[in-house]
Structure formats: C-alpha cells, structure tokens
Design an enzyme around this catalytic site. Structure first.
Site, PDB file in Angstrom:
ATOM      1  N   ARG A   1       0.851  -1.014   0.018  1.00  0.00           N
ATOM      2  CA  ARG A   1       0.067   0.044   0.303  1.00  0.00           C
ATOM      3  C   ARG A   1       0.881   1.328  -0.082  1.00  0.00           C
ATOM      4  NH1 ARG A   1      -2.020  -3.743   3.662  1.00  0.00           N
ATOM      5  NH2 ARG A   1      -4.301  -4.326   3.342  1.00  0.00           N
TER       6      ARG A   1
ATOM      7  N   LYS B   1      -2.324  -2.407   7.563  1.00  0.00           N
ATOM      8  CA  LYS B   1      -3.440  -2.423   7.642  1.00  0.00           C
ATOM      9  C   LYS B   1      -3.973  -3.561   8.709  1.00  0.00           C
ATOM     10  CE  LYS B   1      -8.007  -1.595   5.359  1.00  0.00           C
ATOM     11  NZ  LYS B   1      -8.719  -1.396   3.987  1.00  0.00           N
TER      12      LYS B   1
ATOM     13  N   HIS C   1      -2.528   3.197  -5.771  1.00  0.00           N
ATOM     14  CA  HIS C   1      -3.284   2.020  -5.416  1.00  0.00           C
ATOM     15  C   HIS C   1      -3.610   0.956  -6.576  1.00  0.00           C
ATOM     16  CE1 HIS C   1      -5.084  -0.154  -1.864  1.00  0.00           C
ATOM     17  NE2 HIS C   1      -6.215  -0.554  -2.570  1.00  0.00           N
TER      18      HIS C   1
ATOM     19  N   ARG D   1      -1.023  -1.466  -6.819  1.00  0.00           N
ATOM     20  CA  ARG D   1      -1.151  -2.768  -5.945  1.00  0.00           C
ATOM     21  C   ARG D   1      -2.145  -3.704  -6.532  1.00  0.00           C
ATOM     22  NH1 ARG D   1      -1.364  -4.595  -0.660  1.00  0.00           N
ATOM     23  NH2 ARG D   1      -3.556  -5.133   0.169  1.00  0.00           N
TER      24      ARG D   1
ATOM     25  N   HIS E   1      -3.692  -9.418   3.365  1.00  0.00           N
ATOM     26  CA  HIS E   1      -5.172  -9.400   3.444  1.00  0.00           C
ATOM     27  C   HIS E   1      -5.588 -10.442   4.542  1.00  0.00           C
ATOM     28  CE1 HIS E   1      -6.293  -8.170  -1.140  1.00  0.00           C
ATOM     29  NE2 HIS E   1      -6.153  -7.370  -0.300  1.00  0.00           N
TER      30      HIS E   1
ATOM     31  N   TYR F   1      -9.006 -10.374  -7.156  1.00  0.00           N
ATOM     32  CA  TYR F   1      -8.256 -10.158  -8.364  1.00  0.00           C
ATOM     33  C   TYR F   1      -8.180 -11.164  -9.459  1.00  0.00           C
ATOM     34  CZ  TYR F   1      -6.475  -6.546  -5.086  1.00  0.00           C
ATOM     35  OH  TYR F   1      -6.253  -5.320  -4.577  1.00  0.00           O
TER      36      TYR F   1
END
Length: 287
Positions: free
Chosen positions: A145, A170, A237, A240, A263, A272
């Site tokens: 990120r 995150k 982003h 990414r 994640h 994705y």
C-alpha cells in the site's frame, strides 16, 4: 444510556483491542454523524435503547438522498452500525441488535482497473522524477500500500536478507515481503548513490523534507497518465491491484498472494481473479 456515551465506550473498546487508528477514526466519524442525524430528527438527545431499525434505515436513506453517498459508502456505514450494535448487545446495553434487521445495500461489482507489464514500463518512462519512478516500481513489484511504502525505514528494508518488513500494516498486522531479483539492484543503487544525506530514517525521502507524501506521488502519476494520453485513472493503489492481477495471471497460488498483500481473508484477495475479454474468449473457444 445516552447514545454518545456508548459510542465513546465502543471507541475505547476498539483501542483496547488494538484496532488501527484509521479504523477507529472511521467508526467515530460514522457514529457521530448518526448521532447528529437522530438528534436533528427527534429534536432531542438520542438514547441507545430507543433506537429502532427504522431509524437506521432512515439514516442510510438520508445519506443517499441528502448527502449523495455512493452505495459502497452507505454499506460501510451499515457495517459500522452493525459492529456498534453488536458491541452494545454483547455488553447487554440493548435487548437486541436492531442493525441485523436492516437489509444489506446492493453493491455493483466493478471490474478492477489494473495495468499490464508494458503499461507499467510506459508509465515509469513518462515520470520525470527519479525517486517517484522508483516508488512506482516498488509498489508494482511488492504490492505494498502507498502508506506502507512511504513508511518504510532504512531498518525495515533489509537488502542483505532481501526482505521488506512491513510493520503494523492495515489491521495492525506485520508481514514480510521478499525483494525480487528485478527490484534488488534498483534499491541498492538508490541507497548507495541517490538517497540524500538526511537525518530522516525513512527509506524514501527528499533532502528538503526528509519524507515523501502520497498526495505528491499520486499527483506525479496523474501528470504521467495525462502525458501518455490515457483515459483510465491511475493511482498508487492501482499499482497494488496490478501486482496482484499479474500474479493471478501467472497462476501464482491465491494463498501466497493473500500473504503478500496482507489480506485477512481469501475472500478479499479473490477480487483479483478477474479476466479480460480476450482471456474469456479463449476460455469459451476451448469447448
């Protein structure tokens, strides 16, 4: 009990379980707006136990019609309310979680924008700023990120061990990102010949400020896209997304991609697995 009183208790609880500052701030913003909405609607201070599912539905409708919130933003507010009332129910402050009676907001699934390897090369070539050229390549070759990338320090980028240590990403989670053969010499050259002599411990920095802002990176990206004459919007982003999408196209295991992206679940990573029209055409012609 006063609604705002319970909101403060909830925010304190989030801090105690070490939810990230960004998450807590987002919840605070959503819940404060909800409280102000009820205060205006009933012309009095709202009490938690008096709130109904209808109040929640009215709030979500107000966000749509008066505040022009997109479906994704309203869905986020509903998620906040459900988390808040789940907490209140668990602490026996309400008899039931009224948020569970509110139907989900239908979201249109958008095809994610991503760049091909050739497009990434074109984009980098259109950037006149050496440091941002490198940052763009790092984002594309690591899946970091932008906030994680610009927070890297000289201690968390270990070129000897060929690994990037993402500290408190995150969800307040740490993870390790291996440095690829393509990226390693670029980072070594930057560190040895281009990184300014500064007191800053940030890996990517300028001599003037000792840091680099995400706003500036995205502005340079927008200028490069304009120079190329592209119609698509490209942000940090998107790089990414491009990293993840290219790994999927090269048949990298989804669990490995999940770990690289940081994640919490495979469900998030699975977005994705999109295909372009050419790939879909090849698929149907296999029959």
């Amino acid at each position: 009990m006063l609604l705002m009183q319970v909101i403060h208790m909830f925010l304190h609880y989030l801090s105690s379980i070490e939810r990230s500052k960004e998450t807590t701030t987002g919840y605070e913003k959503d819940l404060t707006q909800f409280s102000k909405f009820l205060e205006k609607k009933y012309n009095c201070t709202p009490y938690l136990e008096e709130i109904t599912a209808t109040d929640l539905e009215s709030f979500l409708l107000w966000l749509k019609e008066k505040r022009n919130y997109a479906p994704a933003s309203r869905a986020r507010n509903l998620y906040t309310l459900r988390s808040f009332f789940a907490y209140a129910y668990k602490k026996e402050l309400v008899a039931r979680n009224v948020a569970l009676s509110v139907e989900n907001i239908k979201l249109q699934q958008k095809e994610r924008v991503y760049l091909s390897e050739t497009e990434v090369q074109q984009l980098v070539g259109a950037i006149d700023h050496d440091l941002i050229q490198l940052v763009v390549l790092v984002l594309y070759l690591t899946g970091l990120r932008i906030s994680e990338c610009l927070s890297l320090t000289t201690d968390t980028v270990d070129l000897d061990q060929r690994v990037i240590h993402v500290v408190a990403g995150k969800g307040n989670k740490d993870r390790l990102i291996p440095i690829s053969d393509k990226l390693l010499p670029l980072l070594q050259h930057y560190l040895e010949h281009e990184r300014p002599d500064t007191d800053s411990d940030l890996f990517f920095c300028t001599k003037k400020t000792g840091k680099l802002s995400d706003v500036y990176v995205n502005r340079v990206l927008a200028d490069a896209v304009k120079k190329l004459g592209w119609k698509k919007k490209v942000t940090a982003h998107i790089l990414r997304h491009s990293f993840a999408s290219q790994l999927v196209k090269k048949d990298v295991n989804l669990v490995q991609i999940q770990k690289l992206l940081g994640h919490s679940s495979l469900k998030v990573t699975s977005i994705y697995t999109h295909s372009n029209l050419e790939q879909l055409s090849e698929a149907v012609n296999c029959l």
